[in-house]
Design a protein around this motif. Structure first.
Motif, short mmCIF file in Angstrom:
data_model
loop_
_atom_site.label_atom_id
_atom_site.label_comp_id
_atom_site.label_asym_id
_atom_site.label_seq_id
_atom_site.Cartn_x
_atom_site.Cartn_y
_atom_site.Cartn_z
N THR A 81 -12.84 -22.66 12.61
CA THR A 81 -11.49 -23.22 12.54
C THR A 81 -10.48 -22.09 12.38
N THR A 102 -18.33 -23.62 10.38
CA THR A 102 -17.27 -24.48 10.90
C THR A 102 -15.91 -24.06 10.34
N TRP A 145 -8.47 -28.34 16.78
CA TRP A 145 -8.89 -28.27 18.18
C TRP A 145 -7.83 -28.74 19.17
N ASP A 198 -15.54 -30.06 9.26
CA ASP A 198 -15.54 -30.62 10.61
C ASP A 198 -14.23 -31.35 10.89
N ASN A 239 -11.62 -30.48 13.82
CA ASN A 239 -11.16 -31.50 14.75
C ASN A 239 -9.64 -31.67 14.73
N GLU A 240 -9.02 -31.30 13.64
CA GLU A 240 -7.56 -31.32 13.57
C GLU A 240 -6.96 -30.12 14.30
#
Length: 135
Positions: free
Chosen positions: A125, A121, A56, A49, A53-54
């Motif tokens: 990514t 996930t 995105w 995750d 989030n890095e």
């Protein structure tokens, strides 16, 4: 005197935290209990995750830049990306919940669900980063 004892106790706790973290990481190399397996799966999901989030903001920025270059009648890259991501999150969570039914109500259910979420996930990514091409 009481303050110094409290300080020393807090210091001992703080000094042992890195060791506890290292012990937890070592347990994930070969977890032996269901509790450890569940905890390790949770750590893998947290790492996946964090990587998502890095990635995105980079992809979102790229899609915003695409929209900025397009005429108004062709814009929509950012909106499409946002819709895809929101839909993907719903899919991931629902799919992984269904995977958990193989051990419904058992101690292994969280492992199945969390492992599934980590796997999907990581895949997402990779998909997002592929949208960047050579950027």
């Amino acid at each position: 005197m009481a303050r110094s004892k409290t300080f020393l106790a807090a210091l001992v706790v703080l000094l042992t935290l890195p060791a506890a973290g290292a012990a937890r990481a070592a347990e994930c190399a070969d977890p032996q209990t269901q509790t450890d397996m569940n905890a390790c799966a949770a750590q893998k999901f947290e790492a996946a995750d964090a990587a998502l989030n890095e990635a995105w903001p980079k992809v979102l920025e790229y899609y915003r830049a695409l929209d900025a270059e397009l005429s108004d009648d062709l814009k929509g890259a950012e909106a499409a990306l946002l819709e895809a991501q929101r839909t993907w999150i719903v899919f991931r969570d629902a799919h992984c919940a269904s995977v958990g039914f193989a051990a419904r109500g058992g101690t292994m259910e969280p492992l199945l669900v969390t492992s599934c979420k980590a796997d999907l996930t990581r895949e997402r990514t990779d998909q997002l980063l592929a949208l960047l091409g050579d950027k």
